[in-house]
Scaffold this motif. Structure first.
Motif, PDB file in Angstrom:
ATOM      1  N   ALA A   1      76.324 -48.012  63.961  1.00 49.59           N
ATOM      2  CA  ALA A   1      75.030 -48.330  63.345  1.00 49.59           C
ATOM      3  C   ALA A   1      75.214 -49.361  62.229  1.00 49.59           C
ATOM      4  O   ALA A   1      74.434 -50.309  62.107  1.00 49.59           O
ATOM      5  CB  ALA A   1      74.387 -47.064  62.791  1.00 49.59           C
ATOM      6  N   PHE A   2      76.249 -49.178  61.432  1.00 50.13           N
ATOM      7  CA  PHE A   2      76.444 -50.079  60.296  1.00 50.13           C
ATOM      8  C   PHE A   2      76.818 -51.488  60.777  1.00 50.13           C
ATOM      9  O   PHE A   2      76.353 -52.483  60.213  1.00 50.13           O
ATOM     10  CB  PHE A   2      77.506 -49.532  59.339  1.00 50.13           C
ATOM     11  CG  PHE A   2      77.536 -50.280  58.026  1.00 50.13           C
ATOM     12  CD1 PHE A   2      76.480 -50.182  57.125  1.00 50.13           C
ATOM     13  CD2 PHE A   2      78.604 -51.121  57.704  1.00 50.13           C
ATOM     14  CE1 PHE A   2      76.481 -50.887  55.926  1.00 50.13           C
ATOM     15  CE2 PHE A   2      78.610 -51.831  56.503  1.00 50.13           C
ATOM     16  CZ  PHE A   2      77.551 -51.717  55.616  1.00 50.13           C
ATOM     17  N   ALA A   3      77.614 -51.552  61.846  1.00 53.50           N
ATOM     18  CA  ALA A   3      77.978 -52.865  62.393  1.00 53.50           C
ATOM     19  C   ALA A   3      76.717 -53.587  62.874  1.00 53.50           C
ATOM     20  O   ALA A   3      76.544 -54.788  62.653  1.00 53.50           O
ATOM     21  CB  ALA A   3      78.972 -52.696  63.543  1.00 53.50           C
ATOM     22  N   LEU A   4      75.817 -52.803  63.493  1.00 52.05           N
ATOM     23  CA  LEU A   4      74.561 -53.377  63.970  1.00 52.05           C
ATOM     24  C   LEU A   4      73.687 -53.829  62.795  1.00 52.05           C
ATOM     25  O   LEU A   4      73.070 -54.895  62.840  1.00 52.05           O
ATOM     26  CB  LEU A   4      73.810 -52.324  64.795  1.00 52.05           C
ATOM     27  CG  LEU A   4      73.300 -52.817  66.134  1.00 52.05           C
ATOM     28  CD1 LEU A   4      74.341 -52.555  67.205  1.00 52.05           C
ATOM     29  CD2 LEU A   4      71.986 -52.122  66.472  1.00 52.05           C
ATOM     30  N   ALA A   5      73.671 -52.990  61.767  1.00 49.35           N
ATOM     31  CA  ALA A   5      72.863 -53.308  60.589  1.00 49.35           C
ATOM     32  C   ALA A   5      73.330 -54.615  59.970  1.00 49.35           C
ATOM     33  O   ALA A   5      72.513 -55.450  59.554  1.00 49.35           O
ATOM     34  CB  ALA A   5      72.953 -52.177  59.576  1.00 49.35           C
ATOM     35  N   LEU A   6      74.640 -54.801  59.902  1.00 47.09           N
ATOM     36  CA  LEU A   6      75.180 -56.031  59.308  1.00 47.09           C
ATOM     37  C   LEU A   6      74.746 -57.261  60.096  1.00 47.09           C
ATOM     38  O   LEU A   6      74.660 -58.360  59.552  1.00 47.09           O
ATOM     39  CB  LEU A   6      76.712 -55.971  59.233  1.00 47.09           C
ATOM     40  CG  LEU A   6      77.304 -55.088  58.125  1.00 47.09           C
ATOM     41  CD1 LEU A   6      78.826 -55.095  58.207  1.00 47.09           C
ATOM     42  CD2 LEU A   6      76.856 -55.530  56.737  1.00 47.09           C
ATOM     43  N   LYS A   7      74.465 -57.058  61.398  1.00 47.88           N
ATOM     44  CA  LYS A   7      74.074 -58.199  62.243  1.00 47.88           C
ATOM     45  C   LYS A   7      72.586 -58.506  62.130  1.00 47.88           C
ATOM     46  O   LYS A   7      72.155 -59.604  62.499  1.00 47.88           O
ATOM     47  CB  LYS A   7      74.440 -57.903  63.697  1.00 47.88           C
ATOM     48  CG  LYS A   7      75.923 -58.068  63.953  1.00 47.88           C
ATOM     49  CD  LYS A   7      76.209 -58.021  65.455  1.00 47.88           C
ATOM     50  CE  LYS A   7      77.687 -57.833  65.704  1.00 47.88           C
ATOM     51  NZ  LYS A   7      77.978 -56.545  66.364  1.00 47.88           N
ATOM     52  N   THR A   8      71.803 -57.520  61.679  1.00 47.28           N
ATOM     53  CA  THR A   8      70.361 -57.779  61.577  1.00 47.28           C
ATOM     54  C   THR A   8      70.079 -58.655  60.355  1.00 47.28           C
ATOM     55  O   THR A   8      70.866 -58.710  59.414  1.00 47.28           O
ATOM     56  CB  THR A   8      69.550 -56.473  61.418  1.00 47.28           C
ATOM     57  OG1 THR A   8      70.054 -55.805  60.272  1.00 47.28           O
ATOM     58  CG2 THR A   8      69.667 -55.594  62.628  1.00 47.28           C
TER      59      THR A   8
END
Lengths: 174, 553
Positions: free
Chosen positions: B513-520
């Motif tokens: 989730a955090f990796a995805l958040a960093l990409k948003t």
């Protein structure tokens, strides 16, 4: 231990509340607080009698200095100074009026009003003198009483203006 | 030129270089809103005035500039109170402008009238009510100067509606630059004594507080520490003033401080405290705190010296200059014995990060590792997650750690994160909250969504008021009351504002989730489900010695 502080303040609305609020909030014990105008327009002077040890007084002075309207703070009780307060006492003198008047004379209290049963006296002096006089009058019956806080000045040529750290209101920003 | 009071306010804001204000309109402040319409100032409409105050605070903490918030009279003004108190307790420069009923109605209990200068007197550095439009510009300039000079703090300016519409002559002025005051010569002796005490110390220690961040004294502190090999601990507010990765850094001190840090404070023979006001959460027992040691206290506010603890040497004024002079005058000494003691405590206290279930210390360490190379600002709310973040995020730089330390205001986090994201748009804000605190001001997701702010909000969700539960666990014999929280669907809540939300219940899920958040690029929420009974350790008993750790049953 009692300490007498004198503060020169800008005569702005709310300055009394600000100073009094600081004392209550920080839990300092004020015995009396007197405020009045000075010979310079726009400035008032407050005399505060606080009780506490030396560290308490030091903290009181520092906290006073943080209030923006406070221009200068002087500790009167650390060197020779004069302090005075005034009280008005309405005494139920009745038939003992002459006794009351004699005692008043000894204390240099002035008679400001006389009615059938009462004598109203005005006495000026330091705290102890006023207390002593009040105690002497108590047996006669004090109908009512009012007193001012103590006000004071340093003896000699020293003034609070020599203690001013800041030239004017605008620079007194901590 | 002749301007209306409202236009004068706008001109004064422009003069001060204000680019963003946070606010909420109402009847008594409408003339100012009308004047703001054409101004080159971004007005951020928050969901609530408390949000506007915290946002101005977060903006100021992150950027170092003065934060500005605007509210109307009455309820608008009272809603600012918690935000102003938070800024006051942590010495943050904020200017609040409130509308007020017209002067002709003052004192008549008019509609939406409150005595906001009376209410905010103890929680502002100073406040004003402007009753004459001719004094408006002078007072506003003065307000900015008071807020930002010396020990910063919030200033409230209450402007009655008729003062906003009345006209007065306005002369532009350029704000004067703060001069860096030299160390007063009167302190030369104290400075020499302090340098001698540090040079002779067997067990010296530097304590950095919030004032070290505010004063921008990081470089000087580092010079002093490195020259004399003095270890450094930080209070909650001081985190970032000294890099957490530095070999001389021992961690946070205080109620939830690390064992090496608190033991070092207890054992030190000379403490150099920089910009700390020795809050009860830092000292525990105030008498015991200074026993058997020399305390050198450096602060910009003379009233802080001797306020809470007995100081042996107080140095007041320009903090970086004082520390630079100290560093120049101090001599390095062999501190092998002291270093061996610290090393022993460090080894004993090495923290084991559990990876079997999702837990907050692991989350903090994971985020610290994932964001180590970038520009991030970490903002917390108040409670268990705040302590876990303070202990495990490893803050490296000043003004990248924003937390409500003094007031401990739950609900601070999200609006402060919004303000911070406006204050430092080139950095990304990571916001942490508990499920309790998030429910208090979570509506500010509205503001984040409106401006598409790239805030990553992490809700440490334990279905309880964790710190309350912990205190009841330790001090009230596990009699839990009013701390259980029914599950809330935070993804649906975020979704209502059009914000993407993810749920993580294991370390793997969280990492994804955090990796995805960093990409948003816009706002994103991660709900991290942790166990209800996780406790913050170590912990000392309030009012005891800093090295008196509780053994939690």
């Amino acid at each position: 231990m009692k300490h007498v502080l004198s503060a020169l303040v800008q005569d702005q609305p709310g300055v009394l509340v600000r100073v009094a609020g600081m004392f209550t909030r920080r839990g300092f014990n004020i015995e009396s607080l007197a405020v009045g105008r000075t010979h310079i327009d726009g400035y008032s002077r407050m005399t505060v009698v606080v009780s506490g040890d030396h560290s308490v007084v030091e903290q009181v002075i520092k906290q006073l200095r943080k209030i923006l309207e406070v221009v200068s703070v002087q500790l009167l009780s650390d060197s020779p100074s004069v302090t005075r307060g005034m009280a008005l006492l309405k005494v139920n003198a009745g038939e003992r009026r002459s006794e009351v008047l004699k005692l008043a004379e000894v204390f240099r209290a002035n008679v400001v009003d006389i009615s059938e049963p009462t004598v109203t006296l005005e006495i000026t002096g330091d705290d102890e003198k006023i207390r002593a006089f009040t105690e002497l009058m108590a047996p006669f019956g004090i109908a009512e009483m009012v007193s001012t806080g103590q006000i004071g000045l340093k003896r000699g040529s020293a003034t609070i203006y020599q203690f001013r750290e800041c030239g004017y209101y605008e620079q007194n920003v901590l | 030129m002749r301007l209306s009071g409202a236009a004068i306010i706008v001109e004064c804001l422009k003069e001060q270089g204000v680019d963003t204000v946070f606010g909420y309109p109402g009847g008594a402040i409408l003339p100012l809103y009308d004047a703001l319409l054409a101004a080159p100032i971004l007005h951020v409409l928050t969901a609530h005035e408390q949000g506007a105050a915290h946002a101005a605070d977060g903006y100021a903490r992150a950027s170092g500039k003065v934060g500005v918030c605007i509210a109307t009279s009455g309820p608008g003004a009272t809603n600012l109170v918690t935000g102003l108190a938070a800024a006051f307790m942590d010495s943050v420069p904020v200017v609040a402008i409130t509308g007020q009923v017209p002067t002709s109605l003052l004192g008549r209990d008019a509609f939406q009238e409150v005595d906001i200068t009376g209410i905010t007197m103890p929680i502002t550095k100073h406040n004003f009510i402007v009753k004459d439009v001719k004094r408006l510009a002078e007072i506003l300039r003065y307000a900015f100067k008071i807020a930002s000079s010396g020990r910063p703090g919030p200033v409230l300016v209450d402007v009655p509606r008729d003062v906003q519409t009345a006209h007065a002559e306005f002369t532009p002025a350029v704000p004067s630059e703060e001069s860096n005051a030299p160390v007063p010569a009167a302190q030369a002796q104290a400075l020499a004594q302090a340098a001698a005490a540090i040079s002779q110390a067997e067990r010296p220690l530097i304590v950095v507080g919030g004032g070290a961040v505010t004063a921008g004294a990081s470089r000087e502190i580092r010079t002093l520490a490195e020259k004399c090999r003095i270890p450094v601990v930080s209070t909650l507010m001081g985190l970032g003033a000294f890099p957490a990765s530095h070999e001389l850094f021992l961690g946070m001190t205080g109620m939830h401080g690390s064992k090496p840090a608190n033991n070092a404070v207890h054992a030190a023979d000379v403490i150099i405290a920089v910009g700390s006001r020795f809050s009860d959460r830092v000292t525990g027992d105030r008498q015991r705190y200074t026993q058997g040691k020399i305390l050198i206290h450096i602060d910009v506010d003379p009233a802080e010296i001797h306020k809470n603890v007995d100081t042996h040497l107080g140095l007041v004024g320009n903090t970086p200059a004082i520390i630079a002079e100290l560093a120049a005058a101090c001599k390095a000494k062999n501190l092998a014995g002291w270093q061996a003691m610290l090393e022993k405590w460090r080894n004993e206290a090495s923290f084991v990060y559990r990876e079997d279930t999702l837990n907050a210390p692991w989350i903090m360490r994971h985020i610290a590792a994932q964001t180590a190379d970038g520009s991030y600002v970490y903002v917390t709310d108040v409670g268990q997650h705040q302590m876990w973040a303070a202990q495990h995020l490893a803050i490296e730089a000043p003004r990248t750690w924003l937390t409500s330390g003094g007031l401990g205001a739950m609900g601070f986090g999200l609006p402060a994160a919004v303000g911070a994201q406006f204050g430092v748009p080139d950095k990304r804000v990571i916001h942490f909250a508990g499920d309790g605190g998030f429910k208090m001001t979570g509506a500010e997701l509205y503001t984040a969504a409106n401006h598409d702010l790239p805030i990553i909000s992490i809700i440490i969700n334990n279905n309880c008021l964790g710190m309350i539960r912990q205190l009841q666990h330790v001090f009230f014999d596990r009699r839990y009351t009013a701390c259980a929280l029914k599950p809330v669907d935070f993804t649906a809540f975020a979704g209502a504002f059009g914000i993407k939300a993810m749920v993580a219940s294991s370390p793997d899920e969280f990492a994804q989730a955090f990796a995805l958040a960093l990409k948003t690029t816009g706002p994103v929420v991660i709900v991290a489900n942790i166990a209800t009974d996780d406790l913050v350790t170590p912990m000392t008993v309030p009012g005891t010695g800093v090295n008196q750790f509780v053994s939690i049953p």
